[in-house]
Design a protein around this motif. Structure first.
Motif, PDB file in Angstrom:
ATOM      1  N   ARG A  19       0.849  -1.183   0.000  1.00 38.17           N
ATOM      2  CA  ARG A  19       0.000   0.000   0.000  1.00 38.17           C
ATOM      3  C   ARG A  19       0.883   1.230   0.000  1.00 38.17           C
ATOM      4  N   LEU A  20       0.746   2.025  -1.038  1.00 37.66           N
ATOM      5  CA  LEU A  20       1.465   3.292  -1.132  1.00 37.66           C
ATOM      6  C   LEU A  20       0.613   4.401  -0.535  1.00 37.66           C
ATOM      7  N   SER A  21       1.294   5.355   0.082  1.00 43.42           N
ATOM      8  CA  SER A  21       0.619   6.525   0.645  1.00 43.42           C
ATOM      9  C   SER A  21       1.219   7.776   0.039  1.00 43.42           C
ATOM     10  N   SER A  56     -14.571   9.629  -7.718  1.00 40.62           N
ATOM     11  CA  SER A  56     -14.666   8.790  -8.906  1.00 40.62           C
ATOM     12  C   SER A  56     -13.261   8.398  -9.362  1.00 40.62           C
ATOM     13  N   THR A  57     -13.146   7.190  -9.868  1.00 38.37           N
ATOM     14  CA  THR A  57     -11.825   6.633 -10.163  1.00 38.37           C
ATOM     15  C   THR A  57     -11.718   6.107 -11.588  1.00 38.37           C
ATOM     16  N   ASN A  58     -10.472   6.029 -12.044  1.00 39.87           N
ATOM     17  CA  ASN A  58     -10.162   5.412 -13.325  1.00 39.87           C
ATOM     18  C   ASN A  58      -8.809   4.733 -13.207  1.00 39.87           C
ATOM     19  N   TYR A  59      -8.666   3.621 -13.940  1.00 37.19           N
ATOM     20  CA  TYR A  59      -7.445   2.834 -13.838  1.00 37.19           C
ATOM     21  C   TYR A  59      -6.885   2.489 -15.211  1.00 37.19           C
ATOM     22  N   GLU A  60      -5.581   2.374 -15.258  1.00 39.34           N
ATOM     23  CA  GLU A  60      -4.924   1.851 -16.446  1.00 39.34           C
ATOM     24  C   GLU A  60      -5.309   0.382 -16.564  1.00 39.34           C
ATOM     25  N   PHE A  67      -5.407  -3.057  -8.390  1.00 38.04           N
ATOM     26  CA  PHE A  67      -5.053  -1.841  -7.655  1.00 38.04           C
ATOM     27  C   PHE A  67      -6.314  -1.076  -7.289  1.00 38.04           C
ATOM     28  N   THR A  68      -6.260  -0.401  -6.147  1.00 37.21           N
ATOM     29  CA  THR A  68      -7.367   0.448  -5.714  1.00 37.21           C
ATOM     30  C   THR A  68      -6.812   1.772  -5.234  1.00 37.21           C
ATOM     31  N   MET A  82      -2.129  -2.053  -3.746  1.00 39.04           N
ATOM     32  CA  MET A  82      -1.695  -2.868  -4.879  1.00 39.04           C
ATOM     33  C   MET A  82      -1.679  -4.335  -4.457  1.00 39.04           C
ATOM     34  N   ASN A  83      -2.530  -5.122  -5.082  1.00 43.66           N
ATOM     35  CA  ASN A  83      -2.612  -6.549  -4.798  1.00 43.66           C
ATOM     36  C   ASN A  83      -2.194  -7.354  -6.024  1.00 43.66           C
TER      37      ASN A  83
END
Length: 115
Positions: A19-21, A56-60, A67-68, A82-83
């Motif tokens: 998990r990145l912060s 609202s989210t968007n992902y590659e 990833f969340t 990141m899983n």
């Protein structure tokens, strides 16, 4: 202005999680979009995930379902969970904030996925 500091990178085995912060100075309520990017040597920085002020989210495509991205506007922190990490996720990860039309970047945190 806003200053961003990433943390949480490291070495992890394939299939593992990190998990990145990204901690922001000042209030995040004025920050519009926030995002995570990553970069490997010799390649351009690429967008991994973006989250709006309202969540609202968007992902590659390559990280969808693994990833969340999230943000806590009260704590002034953005996260990237990141899983199921893969070796191709190895990169330097950067957070970016958009504030009043300007982009601000953190210094980056290194993620290495290797057995």
């Amino acid at each position: 202005q806003v200053q961003l500091v990433e943390s949480g990178g490291g070495l992890v085995q394939p299939g593992g999680s990190l998990r990145l912060s990204c901690a922001a100075s000042g209030s995040m309520f004025s920050i519009k979009d926030m995002a995570w990017y990553r970069q490997t040597p010799g390649k351009e920085r690429e967008l991994v995930a973006v989250i709006s002020k309202w969540g609202s989210t968007n992902y590659e495509d390559s990280v969808k379902g693994r990833f969340t991205i999230s943000r806590d506007n009260l704590k002034n922190i953005m996260y990237l969970q990141m899983n199921s990490l893969k070796p191709e996720d190895t990169a330097d990860y950067y957070c970016k904030a958009q504030l009043y039309g300007n982009d601000y970047w953190g210094q980056g945190t290194q993620v290495t996925v290797s057995s």
